[in-house]
Design an enzyme around this catalytic site. Structure first.
Site, PDB file in Angstrom:
ATOM      1  N   CYS A 188     -22.357 -23.456  19.077  1.00 15.96           N
ATOM      2  CA  CYS A 188     -21.337 -24.232  18.982  1.00 15.96           C
ATOM      3  C   CYS A 188     -21.881 -25.542  20.182  1.00 15.96           C
ATOM      4  CB  CYS A 188     -19.974 -23.938  19.181  1.00 15.96           C
ATOM      5  SG  CYS A 188     -19.445 -22.543  18.345  1.00 15.96           S
TER       6      CYS A 188
ATOM      7  N   ARG B 171     -25.002 -28.761  16.181  1.00 10.64           N
ATOM      8  CA  ARG B 171     -24.797 -27.395  16.687  1.00 10.64           C
ATOM      9  C   ARG B 171     -23.802 -26.557  15.866  1.00 10.64           C
ATOM     10  NH1 ARG B 171     -27.407 -26.619  21.562  1.00 10.64           N
ATOM     11  NH2 ARG B 171     -26.094 -24.521  21.684  1.00 10.64           N
TER      12      ARG B 171
ATOM     13  N   TRP C 253     -19.447 -23.710  15.115  1.00  7.57           N
ATOM     14  CA  TRP C 253     -19.838 -22.964  14.068  1.00  7.57           C
ATOM     15  C   TRP C 253     -19.425 -21.698  14.150  1.00  7.57           C
ATOM     16  CZ3 TRP C 253     -23.369 -18.650  13.803  1.00  7.57           C
ATOM     17  CH2 TRP C 253     -23.899 -18.705  12.388  1.00  7.57           C
TER      18      TRP C 253
ATOM     19  N   ASN D 266     -19.159 -21.276  23.729  1.00  5.69           N
ATOM     20  CA  ASN D 266     -20.295 -21.016  22.840  1.00  5.69           C
ATOM     21  C   ASN D 266     -20.867 -19.819  23.013  1.00  5.69           C
ATOM     22  OD1 ASN D 266     -22.548 -21.541  21.242  1.00  5.69           O
ATOM     23  ND2 ASN D 266     -23.458 -22.510  23.238  1.00  5.69           N
ATOM     24  N   GLY D 267     -21.050 -19.127  21.793  1.00  9.76           N
ATOM     25  CA  GLY D 267     -21.999 -17.810  22.206  1.00  9.76           C
ATOM     26  C   GLY D 267     -20.737 -16.681  21.307  1.00  9.76           C
TER      27      GLY D 267
ATOM     28  N   GLU E 186     -42.795 -23.320   3.886  1.00  8.35           N
ATOM     29  CA  GLU E 186     -41.850 -24.409   4.366  1.00  8.35           C
ATOM     30  C   GLU E 186     -41.297 -25.339   3.430  1.00  8.35           C
ATOM     31  OE1 GLU E 186     -40.394 -24.751   7.226  1.00  8.35           O
ATOM     32  OE2 GLU E 186     -40.072 -27.096   7.355  1.00  8.35           O
TER      33      GLU E 186
ATOM     34  N   LYS F 268     -37.251 -25.779   2.918  1.00  9.62           N
ATOM     35  CA  LYS F 268     -36.617 -27.077   2.919  1.00  9.62           C
ATOM     36  C   LYS F 268     -35.621 -27.409   1.875  1.00  9.62           C
ATOM     37  CE  LYS F 268     -36.956 -28.273   6.355  1.00  9.62           C
ATOM     38  NZ  LYS F 268     -37.710 -27.608   7.460  1.00  9.62           N
TER      39      LYS F 268
ATOM     40  N   GLU G  22     -32.526 -25.327   1.846  1.00  5.76           N
ATOM     41  CA  GLU G  22     -31.422 -25.377   3.002  1.00  5.76           C
ATOM     42  C   GLU G  22     -30.694 -26.543   2.762  1.00  5.76           C
ATOM     43  OE1 GLU G  22     -32.698 -25.452   6.946  1.00  5.76           O
ATOM     44  OE2 GLU G  22     -34.573 -26.363   6.518  1.00  5.76           O
TER      45      GLU G  22
ATOM     46  N   HIS H 192     -49.017 -11.047 -10.786  1.00  8.18           N
ATOM     47  CA  HIS H 192     -48.638  -9.895 -10.601  1.00  8.18           C
ATOM     48  C   HIS H 192     -47.291  -9.509 -10.673  1.00  8.18           C
ATOM     49  CE1 HIS H 192     -52.657  -8.887  -9.323  1.00  8.18           C
ATOM     50  NE2 HIS H 192     -52.835 -10.139  -8.830  1.00  8.18           N
TER      51      HIS H 192
ATOM     52  N   LYS I  80     -28.063 -26.098  14.140  1.00  6.39           N
ATOM     53  CA  LYS I  80     -29.284 -26.288  14.314  1.00  6.39           C
ATOM     54  C   LYS I  80     -29.749 -25.452  15.124  1.00  6.39           C
ATOM     55  CE  LYS I  80     -32.666 -29.397  15.057  1.00  6.39           C
ATOM     56  NZ  LYS I  80     -33.603 -29.248  13.776  1.00  6.39           N
TER      57      LYS I  80
HETATM   58  C1  F6R Z   1     -35.128 -25.149   9.084  1.00  2.00           C
HETATM   59  C2  F6R Z   1     -34.828 -24.941  10.484  1.00  2.00           C
HETATM   60  C3  F6R Z   1     -34.582 -23.465  11.165  1.00  2.00           C
HETATM   61  C4  F6R Z   1     -35.290 -23.433  12.317  1.00  2.00           C
HETATM   62  C5  F6R Z   1     -35.004 -21.851  12.975  1.00  2.00           C
HETATM   63  C6  F6R Z   1     -35.517 -21.818  14.422  1.00  2.00           C
HETATM   64  O1  F6R Z   1     -35.226 -26.347   9.008  1.00  2.00           O
HETATM   65  O2  F6R Z   1     -34.682 -25.791  11.254  1.00  2.00           O
HETATM   66  O3  F6R Z   1     -35.261 -22.540  10.112  1.00  2.00           O
HETATM   67  O4  F6R Z   1     -36.568 -23.609  12.234  1.00  2.00           O
HETATM   68  O5  F6R Z   1     -33.643 -21.758  13.191  1.00  2.00           O
HETATM   69  O6  F6R Z   1     -35.322 -22.693  15.354  1.00  2.00           O
HETATM   70  P1  F6R Z   1     -35.928 -23.140  16.847  1.00  2.00           P
HETATM   71  O7  F6R Z   1     -37.076 -23.692  16.415  1.00  2.00           O
HETATM   72  O8  F6R Z   1     -34.910 -24.115  17.410  1.00  2.00           O
HETATM   73  O9  F6R Z   1     -36.046 -21.984  17.389  1.00  2.00           O
END
Ligand code: F6R
Length: 604
Positions: A2, A28, A75, A101-102, A478, A482, A485, A501, A599
């Site tokens: 959070c 966050r 969150w 947070n946590g 990747e 994208k 998500e 396969h 995030k």
């Molecule tokens: C996807 C995304 C996540 C982060 C992952 C790792 O767009 O942002 O998959 O890449 O949660 O986060 P970091 O890089 O902060 O360790």
């Protein structure tokens, strides 16, 4: 994971600062939010389920001109996102308010004990045990002492802030594994999960370490451990450009962050190349250490893991140094074999991802050096790794990672080139070409005029397949993340040669397939795979090296001006990111704050 923020000043309006700070921390978590102010013997609280815009409607119910308060954006982990579960939480007497947070791992046991002692709970959260525990330890009279005592009881990885209506000139802050930074002003101090919350007010900051307890007043910041032993934490000056944390006219942070990549790449490469050589020291690696690296084990999560896959291909091909890549949440429980000469390389935007940090601590326990490629200055990963290379992408606010990913790849490219030179395989031509990548990035973006029309084709799809070989397969992975998500479309990435396969059975008339083709030496093989899916009715979107594009019979073409295929990944990432972005926009998705995500994932 959070966002928490606090303000304590001689004067000033905590309410408006906290709301602005929460806006910057909303990445966050964004399923509920709240603010508590301590004044004239009262705690005033407003909190609500939903995004900050919902909280904004009731902000006027809080008094203005109160100079002490805390805020939270959530969150959800324990308890659904509801008004009652939103923070801040209070004790029974409503003298103390806390934001957290946590995770408090032993909250069940504490809750039962507190309930048995007559405390009354109003939420389902683990967090609510904190104000009640503080109350039980006399926090309504002496907040600092109660926090010290409570700290002895709490278990888990967390950070929290506490205020009291009876001591409305202090915030007590505790950091245990979840990040917390103090911002130092004139007659006012700030504290937050992340620097960006107070960057408009001050650039002076002190990063708290694990186990720190900070007593923050308008004039002072006293940091000690839980037993009261003073801890010296250096003051740092943050040189981030705050404009980079603002949208600057773009509809979404994600779009802004995609479009600014050519500039950001310039920042990332700045000062790291001289003539035709990579300056290893500018990658945070002392030269003697570079010589000792025999094997690299990359650990990372999500997009950062995908950057690791690109890094593996580059380092192995250029330097012939073997590289393993693990998802951090697997690595930490795998009992990995880490031989002498191995370096554990952790990649992370936030530098706070719980699994990535745990992997680094595991490596450290085994006596293996750790090297971090990280964006957030002063983050836990940056501080707890032996060596650090910053990606210099600036604040990344959109939940979906874009510029952090491409700068991670650039740093790994520099590392690969440095290791190649060490191994007698220097590639001055590639170092020269690397300088032109920011310019080619702009050219790529300028050439993507038809991308909105393609997104309009994709937006009604139920499934999308991404295919590629070698580096293009890593990119495909990747690309599929994208679109999943942010557009909420089911997507899968396949090594192009694998389709036949099994997965080919899923291709039918109109199934969208995004083919990435920048690997020139194996392009003809991917061409065969494109023909195979087309023969089964697939609609193919090609992200293809502009020099070869005419040879590919795709339905929709996004050309990429590649100079050298080893430098193509960052360029090809641009159309992949924009395709996902516009598809999500067309589907009316909340691009910057996709559902169920946050995030930084600071919980396991
Ligand atoms: C996807 C995304 C996540 C982060 C992952 C790792 O767009 O942002 O998959 O890449 O949660 O986060 P970091 O890089 O902060 O360790």
């Amino acid at each position: 994971m959070c966002g928490i923020v606090g303000y304590v000043g001689r004067e000033g309006d905590a309410r408006s600062f906290l709301f602005d700070g929460l806006k910057r921390l909303e990445y966050r978590g964004y399923d509920s939010a709240g603010i508590a102010l301590a004044y004239r013997g009262t705690i005033a609280i407003q909190k609500s389920q939903g995004k900050l815009t919902v909280l904004q409607e009731s902000l006027d119910l809080l008094p203005s001109g109160v100079p002490c308060g805390i805020g939270h954006t959530r969150w959800a982990t324990h308890g659904r996102p509801t008004d009652a579960n939103a923070h801040p939480h209070t004790d029974c007497q409503k003298v103390i308010a806390t934001v957290h947070n946590g995770i408090i791992e032993n909250f069940q046991e504490l809750r039962e004990e507190l309930l048995a002692n007559g405390h009354h709970f109003t939420s389902e959260t683990d967090s609510e045990v904190i104000p009640h525990l503080l109350e039980a330890y006399g926090g309504t009279d002496d907040l600092v002492n109660a926090v010290r005592r409570a700290e002895e009881r709490l278990r888990g990885a967390y950070a929290f802030l506490a205020i009291s209506s009876r001591q409305p000139d202090i915030i007590v802050a505790v950091r245990r594994s979840s990040p917390l930074v103090v911002g130092i002003g004139e007659g006012v101090n700030y504290v937050a999960s992340d620097i960006s919350a107070f960057l408009t007010m001050t650039r002076r900051a002190q990063v708290l370490e694990n186990g720190d307890l900070a007593v923050i007043t308008p004039e002072t910041v006293n940091i000690s451990n839980v037993h009261g032993m003073p801890m010296l934490r250096p003051e740092m000056t943050i040189d981030w450009d705050i404009r980079k944390a603002e949208r600057r006219g773009y509809a979404h942070f994600m779009l802004k962050e995609i479009m600014e990549q050519p500039d950001v790449w310039g920042d990332c490469l700045l000062g790291r190349i001289r003539d035709e050589r990579v300056l290893v020291e500018e990658l945070g690696l002392p030269l003697p250490h570079l010589g000792e690296i025999r094997r690299i084990h990359v650990v990372a999560a999500g997009t950062a893991y995908h950057a690791g896959l690109v890094g593996k291909a580059l380092i192995e091909r250029l330097a012939r140094v073997p590289v393993d890549v693990s998802v951090a949440s697997e690595f930490r429980y795998q009992d990995p074999v880490l031989e002498p000469g191995t370096v554990v390389l952790a990649i992370s935007q936030s530098g706070e991802t719980a699994d990535t940090l745990a992997s680094v601590y595991l490596a450290r326990e085994q006596g293996v050096p750790t090297y971090a490629v990280v964006n957030t200055v002063g983050s836990t990963l940056a501080r707890d790794s032996d060596y650090v290379a910053y990606t210099h992408a600036g604040p990344e606010i959109a939940v979906a990672s874009t510029k952090a990913y491409t700068t991670q790849i650039l740093v790994l490219t520099l590392l690969a080139l440095a290791l190649a030179e060490r191994n007698g395989r220097a590639r001055p031509d590639l170092v020269r070409a690397l300088r032109r990548v920011p310019m080619l990035g702009q050219e790529t973006l300028d050439g993507l005029n038809n991308i909105r029309a393609m997104a309009a084709e994709l937006m009604r799809s139920r499934d999308v397949f991404y295919i590629g070989r070698g580096l293009d397969y890593a990119l495909a992975m990747e690309g599929q993340l994208k679109i999943k998500e942010i557009a909420y479309i089911h997507a899968e990435a396949y090594a192009a040669g694998e389709m036949k396969h099994g997965t080919l059975a899923l291709i039918e008339e109109g199934t969208p397939v995004v083919a990435v083709v920048t690997e020139r030496t194996i392009a003809r093989k991917t061409l065969s795979n494109i023909l195979e899916v087309k023969a089964r009715g697939a609609e193919v979107f090609g992200i293809i090296d502009a020099q070869m594009a005419h040879q590919f019979p795709v339905d929709h073409l996004l050309p990429v001006p590649v100079s050298d295929p080893l430098l193509a990944p960052v360029l090809a990432a641009l159309p992949l990111q924009l395709l996902a972005y516009w598809t999500a926009v067309d589907r009316g998705r909340d691009v910057d704050q996709p559902r169920n995500l946050a995030k930084s994932v600071t919980v396991e």
